[in-house]
Design a protein around this motif. Sequence first.
Motif, PDB file in Angstrom:
ATOM      1  N   MET A   1      47.961  42.276  37.058  1.00 34.77           N
ATOM      2  CA  MET A   1      47.283  43.405  37.711  1.00 34.77           C
ATOM      3  C   MET A   1      47.076  43.145  39.203  1.00 34.77           C
TER       4      MET A   1
ATOM      5  N   ARG B   1      49.772  44.219  41.495  1.00 34.79           N
ATOM      6  CA  ARG B   1      50.079  45.647  41.581  1.00 34.79           C
ATOM      7  C   ARG B   1      49.304  46.369  42.677  1.00 34.79           C
TER       8      ARG B   1
ATOM      9  N   ALA C   1      50.831  47.813  46.132  1.00 36.47           N
ATOM     10  CA  ALA C   1      51.757  48.942  45.984  1.00 36.47           C
ATOM     11  C   ALA C   1      51.016  50.224  45.625  1.00 36.47           C
ATOM     12  N   ILE C   2      49.974  50.091  44.803  1.00 35.03           N
ATOM     13  CA  ILE C   2      49.190  51.272  44.432  1.00 35.03           C
ATOM     14  C   ILE C   2      48.525  51.863  45.679  1.00 35.03           C
TER      15      ILE C   2
ATOM     16  N   ALA D   1      38.836  37.175  36.342  1.00 35.08           N
ATOM     17  CA  ALA D   1      38.685  38.498  35.713  1.00 35.08           C
ATOM     18  C   ALA D   1      37.945  39.450  36.658  1.00 35.08           C
TER      19      ALA D   1
ATOM     20  N   VAL E   1      40.160  41.021  39.297  1.00 36.36           N
ATOM     21  CA  VAL E   1      40.916  42.164  38.758  1.00 36.36           C
ATOM     22  C   VAL E   1      40.034  43.414  38.685  1.00 36.36           C
ATOM     23  N   VAL E   2      38.839  43.264  38.139  1.00 35.36           N
ATOM     24  CA  VAL E   2      37.951  44.419  37.977  1.00 35.36           C
ATOM     25  C   VAL E   2      37.495  44.946  39.342  1.00 35.36           C
ATOM     26  N   HIS E   3      37.277  44.039  40.286  1.00 32.05           N
ATOM     27  CA  HIS E   3      36.905  44.424  41.646  1.00 32.05           C
ATOM     28  C   HIS E   3      38.001  45.306  42.255  1.00 32.05           C
TER      29      HIS E   3
ATOM     30  N   LEU F   1      40.232  47.152  40.578  1.00 36.38           N
ATOM     31  CA  LEU F   1      40.294  48.435  39.860  1.00 36.38           C
ATOM     32  C   LEU F   1      39.119  49.332  40.239  1.00 36.38           C
TER      33      LEU F   1
ATOM     34  N   ILE G   1      52.049  56.229  42.132  1.00 33.43           N
ATOM     35  CA  ILE G   1      50.781  55.505  41.955  1.00 33.43           C
ATOM     36  C   ILE G   1      50.624  55.094  40.491  1.00 33.43           C
TER      37      ILE G   1
ATOM     38  N   SER H   1      53.019  52.304  39.587  1.00 36.95           N
ATOM     39  CA  SER H   1      52.568  50.980  40.053  1.00 36.95           C
ATOM     40  C   SER H   1      51.416  50.448  39.205  1.00 36.95           C
TER      41      SER H   1
ATOM     42  N   ALA I   1      41.897  53.908  36.582  1.00 34.60           N
ATOM     43  CA  ALA I   1      41.451  52.616  37.132  1.00 34.60           C
ATOM     44  C   ALA I   1      40.146  52.185  36.466  1.00 34.60           C
TER      45      ALA I   1
ATOM     46  N   ALA J   1      39.534  48.936  34.125  1.00 35.43           N
ATOM     47  CA  ALA J   1      38.500  47.959  34.493  1.00 35.43           C
ATOM     48  C   ALA J   1      37.627  47.626  33.278  1.00 35.43           C
TER      49      ALA J   1
ATOM     50  N   TYR K   1      37.965  44.772  30.760  1.00 34.57           N
ATOM     51  CA  TYR K   1      37.574  43.405  31.128  1.00 34.57           C
ATOM     52  C   TYR K   1      36.060  43.244  31.209  1.00 34.57           C
TER      53      TYR K   1
ATOM     54  N   GLU L   1      34.988  39.891  29.954  1.00 36.33           N
ATOM     55  CA  GLU L   1      35.643  38.783  30.651  1.00 36.33           C
ATOM     56  C   GLU L   1      34.956  38.407  31.971  1.00 36.33           C
ATOM     57  N   VAL L   2      34.265  39.343  32.598  1.00 35.69           N
ATOM     58  CA  VAL L   2      33.662  39.041  33.903  1.00 35.69           C
ATOM     59  C   VAL L   2      32.340  38.301  33.776  1.00 35.69           C
TER      60      VAL L   2
ATOM     61  N   LEU M   1      29.333  45.050  39.359  1.00 33.09           N
ATOM     62  CA  LEU M   1      30.567  45.839  39.228  1.00 33.09           C
ATOM     63  C   LEU M   1      30.246  47.198  38.613  1.00 33.09           C
TER      64      LEU M   1
ATOM     65  N   VAL N   1      31.689  49.886  38.437  1.00 34.21           N
ATOM     66  CA  VAL N   1      32.764  50.563  37.710  1.00 34.21           C
ATOM     67  C   VAL N   1      32.704  50.257  36.213  1.00 34.21           C
TER      68      VAL N   1
END
Lengths: 170, 170
Positions: free
Chosen positions: A1, A4, A7-8, A127, A130-132, A134, B8, B11, B141, B145, B148, B151-152, B159, B161
């Motif tokens: 992730m 990516r 590019a996104i 992890a 990644v979440v940050h 997204l 988008i 990606s 997105a 997110a 996870y 996982e965080v 976070l 989100v």
Amino acid sequence: MLQRTPAILHSLLDGVGEGWARGTEGPDTFSPFDVVGHLIDGEETDWIPRARIILAQGPSRRFEPYDRFRHRSRNAQRTLASLLAEFGKLRSANVDLVRSWKLTDQQLALEGEHPSLGAVTLRQLLATWVVHDLGHLAQVARVMAKQYREEVGPWVQYLPVLTDHETPRS
Amino acid sequence: MLQRTPAILHSLLDGVGEGWARGTEGPDTFSPFDVVGHLIDGEETDWIPRARIILAQGPSRRFEPYDRFRHRSRNAQRTLASLLAEFGKLRSANVDLVRSWKLTDQQLALEGEHPSLGAVTLRQLLATWVVHDLGHLAQVARVMAKQYREEVGPWVQYLPVLTDHETPRS
């Protein structure tokens, strides 16, 4: 992730007008331009330096606090295009670096000390990276959507993205 | 903006594992796979058919209601890769079609009748198409997110989100 994200952001933002690039959700909120600057700050000052502190397992494993506003002065004269390119280079190098570490389960379980959260593992740090990403991608799309709040007329009531906002940080 | 959405999504989603593609925010919420299907439904049944009703200015200018769940049965046997490709083709053809209309300010001000919102203009319909895309990009997105969330570890509280959700539709 992690690979990516540049590019996104490029697909979302490259060549957009100033209204899309600089629009915010109100005072003290990030524009897409600010978000890219904030992600660059993360590449330079947060994720990798913290991972190195954990991996070193030195006497102090306490992280530096993350300056969420470093980008404001750093990028005052920059264009969005140059920030997108810079973020792409930094991220690519950082992903290559993490890959080169060939992290083991044992290393992923090593701990550092977050200045306010206390003990956190390398696995949790990665992890969170990644979440940050997204979360900020969701933010960019939401902030851009809000620039058309008036333009949609009566449809506003069917478009929750126009009226939602994140819970303020405590 | 409309032209950017397929790249988008590509990606973000091309080649991701099933956990990212099919994860949701809970019962009766969309996975990224569902969102791509829902956007395809929009290309086939909503934006262009409604624009044509407005432009025709016939005796009935009332739109068909938009079936938000058409994709569920339509795409039961599909792969995410094939949906991404299909969406890209449909969107590209629709953007070309709208460009070929060379819409005037006068045409953009023409009205149709939304089944529940009443009179809406072609200009509002096109703006809504853009915001609808951006809202669903933010959703993808956010939903990714949330996969996870465990996982965080302790970072969950920084976070937003992970804990935010859109206001349910009325």
